[in-house]
Design an enzyme around this catalytic site. Sequence first.
Site, PDB file in Angstrom:
ATOM      1  N   HIS A  19      58.149 131.091   7.244  1.00  0.00           N
ATOM      2  CA  HIS A  19      57.944 129.647   7.163  1.00  0.00           C
ATOM      3  C   HIS A  19      58.436 129.117   5.814  1.00  0.00           C
ATOM      4  O   HIS A  19      58.745 129.881   4.894  1.00  0.00           O
ATOM      5  CB  HIS A  19      56.473 129.320   7.365  1.00  0.00           C
ATOM      6  CG  HIS A  19      56.023 129.491   8.784  1.00  0.00           C
ATOM      7  ND1 HIS A  19      54.778 129.111   9.228  1.00  0.00           N
ATOM      8  CD2 HIS A  19      56.667 129.985   9.882  1.00  0.00           C
ATOM      9  CE1 HIS A  19      54.660 129.375  10.521  1.00  0.00           C
ATOM     10  NE2 HIS A  19      55.797 129.903  10.943  1.00  0.00           N
TER      11      HIS A  19
ATOM     12  N   GLU B  65      56.958 127.653   3.332  1.00  0.00           N
ATOM     13  CA  GLU B  65      56.174 127.999   2.147  1.00  0.00           C
ATOM     14  C   GLU B  65      56.517 129.388   1.631  1.00  0.00           C
ATOM     15  O   GLU B  65      56.628 129.598   0.414  1.00  0.00           O
ATOM     16  CB  GLU B  65      54.679 127.933   2.483  1.00  0.00           C
ATOM     17  CG  GLU B  65      54.201 126.562   2.933  1.00  0.00           C
ATOM     18  CD  GLU B  65      54.223 126.388   4.439  1.00  0.00           C
ATOM     19  OE1 GLU B  65      53.316 125.731   4.967  1.00  0.00           O
ATOM     20  OE2 GLU B  65      55.172 126.902   5.090  1.00  0.00           O
TER      21      GLU B  65
ATOM     22  N   CYS C 206      49.907 126.532   7.917  1.00  0.00           N
ATOM     23  CA  CYS C 206      49.181 127.155   9.027  1.00  0.00           C
ATOM     24  C   CYS C 206      48.063 128.041   8.481  1.00  0.00           C
ATOM     25  O   CYS C 206      48.161 128.602   7.395  1.00  0.00           O
ATOM     26  CB  CYS C 206      50.127 127.951   9.918  1.00  0.00           C
ATOM     27  SG  CYS C 206      51.024 129.270   9.083  1.00  0.00           S
TER      28      CYS C 206
ATOM     29  N   CYS D  54      50.220 130.759   6.313  1.00  0.00           N
ATOM     30  CA  CYS D  54      50.842 130.313   5.063  1.00  0.00           C
ATOM     31  C   CYS D  54      49.800 129.864   4.040  1.00  0.00           C
ATOM     32  O   CYS D  54      50.040 129.924   2.833  1.00  0.00           O
ATOM     33  CB  CYS D  54      51.822 129.178   5.342  1.00  0.00           C
ATOM     34  SG  CYS D  54      53.324 129.732   6.185  1.00  0.00           S
TER      35      CYS D  54
ATOM     36  N   SER E   4      83.170 107.525  35.932  1.00  0.00           N
ATOM     37  CA  SER E   4      82.575 107.085  34.667  1.00  0.00           C
ATOM     38  C   SER E   4      83.160 107.792  33.450  1.00  0.00           C
ATOM     39  O   SER E   4      82.649 107.641  32.343  1.00  0.00           O
ATOM     40  CB  SER E   4      81.058 107.320  34.687  1.00  0.00           C
ATOM     41  OG  SER E   4      80.773 108.698  34.811  1.00  0.00           O
TER      42      SER E   4
ATOM     43  N   ARG F 249      78.491 121.801  22.621  1.00  0.00           N
ATOM     44  CA  ARG F 249      79.850 122.317  22.436  1.00  0.00           C
ATOM     45  C   ARG F 249      80.270 122.370  20.969  1.00  0.00           C
ATOM     46  O   ARG F 249      81.377 122.789  20.665  1.00  0.00           O
ATOM     47  CB  ARG F 249      80.829 121.461  23.227  1.00  0.00           C
ATOM     48  CG  ARG F 249      80.479 121.414  24.721  1.00  0.00           C
ATOM     49  CD  ARG F 249      81.509 120.653  25.542  1.00  0.00           C
ATOM     50  NE  ARG F 249      81.042 120.513  26.915  1.00  0.00           N
ATOM     51  CZ  ARG F 249      80.542 119.408  27.437  1.00  0.00           C
ATOM     52  NH1 ARG F 249      80.423 118.338  26.683  1.00  0.00           N
ATOM     53  NH2 ARG F 249      80.141 119.362  28.687  1.00  0.00           N
TER      54      ARG F 249
ATOM     55  N   GLY G 128      71.635 109.519  35.997  1.00  0.00           N
ATOM     56  CA  GLY G 128      72.068 108.256  36.560  1.00  0.00           C
ATOM     57  C   GLY G 128      70.993 107.184  36.514  1.00  0.00           C
ATOM     58  O   GLY G 128      69.871 107.415  36.065  1.00  0.00           O
TER      59      GLY G 128
ATOM     60  N   THR H  60      69.132 105.817  38.749  1.00  0.00           N
ATOM     61  CA  THR H  60      67.912 105.949  39.538  1.00  0.00           C
ATOM     62  C   THR H  60      66.842 106.729  38.780  1.00  0.00           C
ATOM     63  O   THR H  60      65.699 106.273  38.646  1.00  0.00           O
ATOM     64  CB  THR H  60      68.201 106.638  40.886  1.00  0.00           C
ATOM     65  OG1 THR H  60      69.168 105.859  41.610  1.00  0.00           O
ATOM     66  CG2 THR H  60      66.935 106.739  41.719  1.00  0.00           C
ATOM     67  N   LEU H  61      67.195 107.902  38.277  1.00  0.00           N
ATOM     68  CA  LEU H  61      66.225 108.713  37.547  1.00  0.00           C
ATOM     69  C   LEU H  61      65.831 108.049  36.230  1.00  0.00           C
ATOM     70  O   LEU H  61      64.647 107.989  35.886  1.00  0.00           O
ATOM     71  CB  LEU H  61      66.789 110.109  37.283  1.00  0.00           C
ATOM     72  CG  LEU H  61      65.918 111.045  36.433  1.00  0.00           C
ATOM     73  CD1 LEU H  61      64.529 111.189  37.032  1.00  0.00           C
ATOM     74  CD2 LEU H  61      66.586 112.412  36.290  1.00  0.00           C
TER      75      LEU H  61
END
Length: 366
Positions: free
Chosen positions: A44, A46, A69, A78, A162, A201, A296, A298-299
Amino acid sequence: MARAIKLARKGIYTTHPNPRVGCIIVKNNEMIGEGYHQRTGQPHAEVLALLDAGNKAKDATAYITLEPCSHTGRTPPCADTLIDAGISKVIIAMQDPNPLVSGNGIKKLRDAGIDVCTNILEQEAKELNKGFIKRMQYGLPWVRVKMAMSLDGRTAMKSGDSQWITGIEARLDVQKYRASADAILTGQGTLLADNPSLNVRLKKEELGIEGEVRQPVRVVLDQDLQISTQAKMLSLKGETWIYTGTVNHQDKKQRLKAQGATVIETKTDEQHFLQLDKVLKDLAKREINEVHVEAGQTLTGALLEQGLVDELVIYMAPTLMGSDARGLFYLPSLQTMQDRISLEIKDIRAIGQDWRIIASPSKTPN
């Protein structure tokens, strides 16, 4: 603390499912150590900062973007490491929302006689980890919806064509959003129409990271299990999770699993659509902090109508696509001005020849 937050941002593409954390060690007004959490299972922030400081850490002050933590997880606590190093003061940006820690790390430090100061640049620290915070507090991931549109608000021609509405700079910008997410989510319609890759990518040099580029989980909402076993994403590096509402097609499910996909059966509503809130809750249980949606109208419209969207990232291109082209969101329930969904604009800036608008649904009534 500002330096610690800047350090924490360096882990934005790599720390999943852990939060992004930075730490600075200061003594006699001089920075003697720094570190940030890079990947799950690795030290971590620290610990790295204390290693950087070496034996100078005794009686020094630690600036940390998140409460240390106090439990043993993939790494030791930590808080104990700071105590053992002889740190005399700890300044913390925000309390850890993880119920295993929340306040316990601060208490452990104070019980050891360490002076603790909290809530320094708290909002800036919260912005770094909004997905982690939401998952811990509400059992849901942070949901970002990305859309690209023309100046007249169209996302595709009537035929569905598109590619491409926006320029190369905007598409590269999207790649960075993908890389910062834990999962990239799409729907059945986009899957069948575009056969998308839904991967990152960019190379590690372009992201400014060390080590391998992490591929977010590809999540497909496919209530009828129409995905082809030859879908492009199944041949790419990384995991693909397919949520479906059908209990049929067991042979196909086995073929998909043989190609490395995870098929998850879940309940549908009366219209045979997947219950989006249940899908998101399941993703949170699987340690998904941040969901990046590329789907799209709709979702995306359904997510917006159901109040499941935290942020919209909309790229607007300087083109016109005409009245027959497809709109930005499918929102049939909005019939009057009282029904409209208000947005709070967070940022607008040019990305190449396009404009990027970042907005969140307003929590205040219209």
